[in-house]
Design a protein around this motif. Structure first.
Motif, PDB file in Angstrom:
ATOM      1  N   GLN A  39      56.734 -49.802 -12.892  1.00 16.00           N
ATOM      2  CA  GLN A  39      56.989 -48.937 -11.889  1.00 16.00           C
ATOM      3  C   GLN A  39      56.114 -47.588 -11.995  1.00 16.00           C
ATOM      4  OE1 GLN A  39      62.069 -48.253 -11.162  1.00 16.00           O
ATOM      5  NE2 GLN A  39      61.671 -49.848 -10.145  1.00 16.00           N
ATOM      6  N   SER A  40      55.944 -47.063 -13.366  1.00 13.08           N
ATOM      7  CA  SER A  40      55.953 -46.112 -13.400  1.00 13.08           C
ATOM      8  C   SER A  40      53.983 -46.560 -13.687  1.00 13.08           C
ATOM      9  CB  SER A  40      55.832 -45.552 -15.138  1.00 13.08           C
ATOM     10  OG  SER A  40      55.174 -44.529 -15.491  1.00 13.08           O
ATOM     11  N   ALA A  41      53.841 -47.827 -14.073  1.00 13.32           N
ATOM     12  CA  ALA A  41      52.573 -47.914 -14.194  1.00 13.32           C
ATOM     13  C   ALA A  41      51.452 -48.161 -12.695  1.00 13.32           C
ATOM     14  CB  ALA A  41      51.911 -49.355 -14.503  1.00 13.32           C
ATOM     15  N   TYR A  42      52.630 -48.631 -12.192  1.00 15.06           N
ATOM     16  CA  TYR A  42      52.196 -48.470 -10.476  1.00 15.06           C
ATOM     17  C   TYR A  42      51.917 -46.834  -9.481  1.00 15.06           C
ATOM     18  CZ  TYR A  42      51.634 -48.814  -5.445  1.00 15.06           C
ATOM     19  OH  TYR A  42      51.472 -48.456  -3.744  1.00 15.06           O
ATOM     20  N   ILE A  43      52.488 -46.300  -9.900  1.00 15.60           N
ATOM     21  CA  ILE A  43      52.853 -44.403  -9.953  1.00 15.60           C
ATOM     22  C   ILE A  43      51.215 -44.216 -10.316  1.00 15.60           C
ATOM     23  CG2 ILE A  43      53.789 -42.857  -9.700  1.00 15.60           C
ATOM     24  CD1 ILE A  43      56.215 -43.922  -9.455  1.00 15.60           C
ATOM     25  N   LEU A  44      51.001 -44.219 -11.523  1.00 16.49           N
ATOM     26  CA  LEU A  44      50.090 -43.758 -11.893  1.00 16.49           C
ATOM     27  C   LEU A  44      48.912 -44.082 -12.336  1.00 16.49           C
ATOM     28  CD1 LEU A  44      51.651 -43.589 -15.653  1.00 16.49           C
ATOM     29  CD2 LEU A  44      50.321 -41.791 -14.455  1.00 16.49           C
ATOM     30  N   GLU A  45      48.818 -45.378 -11.637  1.00 15.18           N
ATOM     31  CA  GLU A  45      47.454 -45.925 -11.274  1.00 15.18           C
ATOM     32  C   GLU A  45      46.883 -45.013  -9.349  1.00 15.18           C
ATOM     33  OE1 GLU A  45      46.144 -50.813 -10.511  1.00 15.18           O
ATOM     34  OE2 GLU A  45      48.024 -50.200  -9.276  1.00 15.18           O
ATOM     35  N   GLN A  46      48.226 -45.118  -8.628  1.00 14.08           N
ATOM     36  CA  GLN A  46      48.066 -44.696  -7.776  1.00 14.08           C
ATOM     37  C   GLN A  46      47.776 -43.289  -7.498  1.00 14.08           C
ATOM     38  OE1 GLN A  46      47.804 -46.182  -4.393  1.00 14.08           O
ATOM     39  NE2 GLN A  46      48.320 -47.478  -5.508  1.00 14.08           N
ATOM     40  N   PHE A  47      48.529 -42.017  -8.571  1.00 14.18           N
ATOM     41  CA  PHE A  47      48.002 -41.080  -8.693  1.00 14.18           C
ATOM     42  C   PHE A  47      46.267 -40.783  -9.435  1.00 14.18           C
ATOM     43  CE2 PHE A  47      51.791 -37.855  -9.974  1.00 14.18           C
ATOM     44  CZ  PHE A  47      51.736 -38.148  -8.823  1.00 14.18           C
ATOM     45  N   GLU A  48      45.657 -42.129 -10.423  1.00 11.48           N
ATOM     46  CA  GLU A  48      44.500 -42.569 -10.350  1.00 11.48           C
ATOM     47  C   GLU A  48      43.414 -42.246  -8.855  1.00 11.48           C
ATOM     48  OE1 GLU A  48      43.634 -44.359 -14.448  1.00 11.48           O
ATOM     49  OE2 GLU A  48      43.159 -45.789 -12.525  1.00 11.48           O
ATOM     50  N   LYS A  49      43.668 -42.861  -8.198  1.00  5.82           N
ATOM     51  CA  LYS A  49      42.925 -43.796  -7.612  1.00  5.82           C
ATOM     52  C   LYS A  49      43.186 -42.299  -6.692  1.00  5.82           C
ATOM     53  CE  LYS A  49      43.887 -48.306  -7.112  1.00  5.82           C
ATOM     54  NZ  LYS A  49      44.589 -49.341  -5.640  1.00  5.82           N
ATOM     55  N   LEU A  50      44.201 -41.068  -5.992  1.00  6.95           N
ATOM     56  CA  LEU A  50      44.072 -40.173  -5.474  1.00  6.95           C
ATOM     57  C   LEU A  50      43.327 -38.717  -6.066  1.00  6.95           C
ATOM     58  CD1 LEU A  50      47.867 -39.594  -5.099  1.00  6.95           C
ATOM     59  CD2 LEU A  50      45.941 -40.217  -2.922  1.00  6.95           C
ATOM     60  N   GLY A  51      42.428 -38.807  -7.885  1.00  6.79           N
ATOM     61  CA  GLY A  51      41.857 -37.802  -8.699  1.00  6.79           C
ATOM     62  C   GLY A  51      42.925 -36.683  -8.944  1.00  6.79           C
ATOM     63  N   ILE A  52      43.819 -37.559  -9.586  1.00  8.18           N
ATOM     64  CA  ILE A  52      45.068 -36.730 -10.272  1.00  8.18           C
ATOM     65  C   ILE A  52      43.887 -37.185 -12.083  1.00  8.18           C
ATOM     66  CG2 ILE A  52      46.778 -36.637 -11.641  1.00  8.18           C
ATOM     67  CD1 ILE A  52      48.255 -35.959  -8.564  1.00  8.18           C
ATOM     68  N   LYS A  53      43.536 -35.560 -11.922  1.00  8.32           N
ATOM     69  CA  LYS A  53      42.785 -36.074 -14.054  1.00  8.32           C
ATOM     70  C   LYS A  53      44.086 -36.041 -15.131  1.00  8.32           C
ATOM     71  CE  LYS A  53      40.652 -33.202 -17.297  1.00  8.32           C
ATOM     72  NZ  LYS A  53      40.102 -32.244 -17.469  1.00  8.32           N
ATOM     73  N   LYS A  54      45.035 -35.868 -14.798  1.00  8.62           N
ATOM     74  CA  LYS A  54      46.415 -36.119 -16.046  1.00  8.62           C
ATOM     75  C   LYS A  54      47.825 -35.564 -15.331  1.00  8.62           C
ATOM     76  CE  LYS A  54      46.851 -32.463 -19.246  1.00  8.62           C
ATOM     77  NZ  LYS A  54      46.458 -31.710 -20.869  1.00  8.62           N
ATOM     78  N   VAL A  55      48.638 -36.036 -16.288  1.00  9.52           N
ATOM     79  CA  VAL A  55      49.819 -36.221 -15.984  1.00  9.52           C
ATOM     80  C   VAL A  55      50.791 -35.259 -16.932  1.00  9.52           C
ATOM     81  CG1 VAL A  55      52.128 -37.049 -15.054  1.00  9.52           C
ATOM     82  CG2 VAL A  55      49.982 -37.889 -13.842  1.00  9.52           C
ATOM     83  N   ILE A  56      51.578 -34.726 -16.918  1.00 10.79           N
ATOM     84  CA  ILE A  56      52.287 -34.359 -17.394  1.00 10.79           C
ATOM     85  C   ILE A  56      53.678 -34.576 -17.446  1.00 10.79           C
ATOM     86  CG2 ILE A  56      53.110 -32.762 -19.496  1.00 10.79           C
ATOM     87  CD1 ILE A  56      51.063 -30.591 -18.363  1.00 10.79           C
TER      88      ILE A  56
END
Length: 245
Positions: A39-56
């Motif tokens: 679930q985490s991986a999916y959300i991070l993949e979507q964030f990646e596609k949105l152009g988010i550089k980093k997640v803390i």
């Protein structure tokens, strides 16, 4: 960033280059956030596609509920990264801090400096949604004494301050920075929270933003975006998050 004359500006069009999300719950199984690494991986993949550089990502630390330690958080992050690599989710950088409830457990840990900062000396803290801590000033003193700068998560969600805007000014003057939940501007938490979020934004009280994302549903709400007029204002504030690089 593009802004069209329609009711909502999609979230992807609001995100500035190099944006860093400083509030989320993406380490599985240690709080009320995602349940599995996938679930985490999916959300991070979507964030990646949105152009988010980093997640803390910032798991809750709450006494008697989720008393996560620095070790449980860092171990959880390590396990998550081990899954992301073979899935080739590698354009987005993920780190971990915590969202610390201002309670007695936090009081003990800040004195002992058993804290995972967001970046440099910044730490993300929250208050109960039912009432503020009675020893708030004492806690703030200890935070400053330990050398930290507190960022108050989602001030717009503290209903007991909704009719007392001066209280927000007092908190700002006492040393708190404010982090707005982007979901608040979508109306996810209700109209009252949305109204207060916009008011704090208009008053110039907001320093940083975060998704505070816990699950798939919130991701879909976030993607839909924010009203055109508000989107322009919040996009400017979102640029401040780049300082967490």
């Amino acid at each position: 960033m593009l802004f069209f004359s329609k009711r909502n500006v999609p979230f992807k069009e609001i995100i500035p280059d190099g944006y860093i999300d400083i509030h989320s719950h993406l380490i599985p199984g240690i709080d009320d956030g995602v349940k599995t690494v996938y679930q985490s991986a999916y959300i991070l993949e979507q964030f990646e596609k949105l152009g988010i550089k980093k997640v803390i990502t910032t798991p809750h630390v709450i006494k008697d509920v989720w008393p996560n330690s620095s070790l449980t958080i860092t171990n959880g992050l390590k396990e998550l990264k081990n899954v992301l690599k073979p899935l080739e989710i590698n354009k987005i950088n993920i780190q971990a801090s915590a969202e610390y409830m201002l309670d007695t457990l936090f009081f003990e840990r800040v004195i002992n400096k058993d804290i995972l900062p967001l970046h440099k000396n910044f730490i993300l803290v929250e208050m109960s949604t039912f009432s503020p801590p009675i020893n708030l000033n004492e806690m703030l003193f200890e935070i400053k004494l330990a050398g930290y700068t507190p960022i108050l998560a989602h001030p717009e969600r503290y209903s007991y301050y909704q009719n007392d805007i001066k209280k927000f000014e007092e908190l700002k003057n006492s040393g708190f920075r404010f982090q707005l939940n982007l979901l608040s501007l979508s109306g996810y938490y209700g109209d009252k929270v949305k109204t207060l979020a916009k008011k704090l934004l208009d008053l110039g009280y907001i320093d940083f933003t975060g998704s505070d994302i816990h699950n798939y549903h919130q991701l879909e709400v976030l993607k839909k975006g924010i009203e055109h007029k508000t989107a322009k204002k919040v996009a400017l504030i979102m640029q401040n998050n780049i300082a967490f690089a």
